[in-house]
Design an enzyme around this catalytic site. Structure first.
Site, PDB file in Angstrom:
ATOM      1  N   SER A 107       0.860  -1.189   0.000  1.00  0.00           N
ATOM      2  CA  SER A 107       0.000   0.000   0.000  1.00  0.00           C
ATOM      3  C   SER A 107       0.892   1.234   0.000  1.00  0.00           C
ATOM      4  O   SER A 107       2.121   1.128   0.102  1.00  0.00           O
ATOM      5  CB  SER A 107      -0.904   0.006   1.247  1.00  0.00           C
ATOM      6  OG  SER A 107      -0.112  -0.016   2.416  1.00  0.00           O
ATOM      7  N   LYS A 108       0.305   2.373  -0.125  1.00  0.00           N
ATOM      8  CA  LYS A 108       1.059   3.624  -0.014  1.00  0.00           C
ATOM      9  C   LYS A 108       0.068   4.743   0.241  1.00  0.00           C
ATOM     10  O   LYS A 108      -1.099   4.665  -0.141  1.00  0.00           O
ATOM     11  CB  LYS A 108       1.822   3.911  -1.314  1.00  0.00           C
ATOM     12  CG  LYS A 108       3.016   4.810  -1.117  1.00  0.00           C
ATOM     13  CD  LYS A 108       4.222   4.050  -0.552  1.00  0.00           C
ATOM     14  CE  LYS A 108       5.416   4.935  -0.321  1.00  0.00           C
ATOM     15  NZ  LYS A 108       6.618   4.167  -0.036  1.00  0.00           N
TER      16      LYS A 108
END
Ligand code: NAD
Length: 435
Positions: A124-125
């Site tokens: 994720s980011k």
């Protein structure tokens, strides 16, 4: 299990440098590398489609009370790319250049990165479009807490675990951990990594990404029959990753001849005193005014005649415009996405050995994993143990990727993508596609 028909190869876009719509779109760059590896792996069509799409993309508006009493509204993103192998894991970036395309690419890279080093996380980011250098500490705290509250439904030690990235640090992680804990009603240390050691952080986490760069650079030097002692190195970006990589490579015997950040780049053919430069930046926040060497341009730093180049700032710094001028024998990608997909083939043609980002900078997420394990076990390791386990993972992962690259006669980047995608694909096949 029924096997799906193979994807006709003509439906996969090949990463030919002449076919780029926008060389600097990081998501497109990621996809082109993904496609190349997927084609070599002969990935079945259903899985191919699943892995080309982020699982979840969130856009939030973040109202923040400024110190002068006015309200400003910022835009924030969080993208969960793939969680098949475990909780999503990925940093949070505060920067004016943040875009959804960038966050999507960074989330995908986190997925492949965790798979390359074989740790049980997805990718994720997150990012907020803001200029933290223009904000006071209390404004930054309010921004961080409001952003955390806005994405709180997806956060959690079993679902999505942030970490520091560009312009975020231990202090920001502490605010996120506190905000999350207040909302759920109990202290939850494992919701973020890269926290201060006093509140559940891991020894060695701050240095982990740079230390990982040092380990894989040494492996590459050995593979190419080059001595470590006296190896010349240029480092772009002098923050968490770049400064530690420079310090540790220096300690191993390399000569750091150039360093640079967003304010200045410095060259000294006799070698820069890296510890002195780190102390200067700690005091002055940047290399601006550091006069112990020749001032050069950021682009000149990238094209210096050195053995090793470590781009450790932002993406798209090595493009078709300057790839042909790169003289380093080895590029160790400390940053995420510093090389565009179009530049890859130029570097290949010129025999540059690239240690790709999803391998080179995986030391950070590896020690984040150690931190998460320690938080959940409530038992903390010595720094020596952290560093030894990090070394094992980085060295073994480098060798796994190198072996695959020799087997398939592909470069290290394609081999790293192949290793990562095959691991993610295997888990999808075992779990089945809930379609
Ligand atoms: P940081 O904010 O600590 O440092 C960034 C550095 O890059 C600063 O010195 C800044 O001045 C410099 N910089 C910014 N723009 C520049 C430009 N145009 N030219 C030259 N220098 C420039 O960030 P960081 O944590 O060191 O991250 C750097 C890169 O490494 C990012 O791509 C990040 O995604 C990646 N990364 C970080 C970690 C981590 O653990 N921090 C882990 C993996 C990958």
């Amino acid at each position: 299990m029924a096997t799906e028909p193979r994807l006709p190869t003509n439906t996969i876009v090949k990463p030919d440098k002449d076919t780029f719509l926008n060389e600097e779109n990081p998501f497109e760059a990621m996809m082109l590398r993904f496609d190349r590896a997927a084609e070599l792996l002969d990935l079945e069509p259903g899985l191919y489609k699943v892995l080309r799409h982020p699982e979840k993309q969130i856009i939030v508006s973040i109202p923040v009370m400024k110190d002068n009493g006015e309200v400003e509204v910022y835009t924030g993103y969080r993208v969960l790319y793939n969680t098949s192998r475990g909780p999503a894991k990925g940093g949070i970036r505060f920067d004016m250049s943040v875009t959804l395309e960038e966050v999507k690419a960074l989330a995908a890279w986190m997925t492949w990165k965790c798979a390359v080093v074989n740790i049980p996380f997805g990718g994720s980011k997150g990012g907020v479009v803001c200029d933290p250098l223009e904000m006071s500490a209390s404004e930054l705290e309010r921004l961080t807490r409001r952003y955390t509250a806005a994405i709180i439904q997806i956060l959690g030690p079993d679902s999505d675990v942030p970490a520091p990235d560009v312009n975020t640090n231990e202090r920001v992680m502490a605010w996120i951990m506190d905000t999350y804990s207040m909302h759920v009603g109990h202290t939850t240390t494992a919701v973020v990594t890269g926290k201060p050691v006093e509140m559940g952080g891991s020894l060695g986490r701050r240095e982990a990404t740079g230390r990982g760069c040092m380990f894989v650079t040494k492996e590459a030097l050995e593979h190419l029959g080059m001595p470590v002692e006296g190896t010349t190195v240029a480092v772009q970006g002098f923050g968490n990753v770049g400064s530690v990589a420079a310090q540790l490579l220096h300690r191993e015997g390399c000569k750091i001849v150039a360093i640079g950040d967003r304010s200045a780049s410095i060259y000294d053919k006799n070698g820069i005193d890296v510890d002195d430069a780190v102390a200067y930046v700690a005091k002055h926040r940047s290399l601006d005014g550091y006069a112990k060497g020749e001032i050069i341009s950021g682009n000149d730093l990238l094209t210096l005649d050195v053995d090793v180049l470590v781009p450790a700032a932002l993406e798209n710094v090595i493009t078709t415009k300057n790839a042909g001028s790169i003289r380093a024998r080895i590029i160790c990608e400390g940053a995420n996405g510093p090389t565009t997909a179009a530049a890859d083939s130029i570097l290949d043609e010129n025999g540059v050995f690239v240690i790709p980002d999803i391998l080179a900078n995986a030391g950070g997420v590896t020690v984040s994993y150690f931190e998460w394990v320690q938080d959940r076990g409530g038992y903390f390791w010595t720094e020596q143990l952290v560093n030894e386990r990090l070394r094992d993972i980085m060295v073994n992962s480098f060798q796994d990727v190198l072996t695959l690259s020799k087997q398939h006669k592909v470069n290290m980047r394609t081999a790293a993508y192949m290793l990562a995608i095959s691991r993610v694909a295997t888990v999808h096949r075992l779990r089945g596609i809930y379609a």
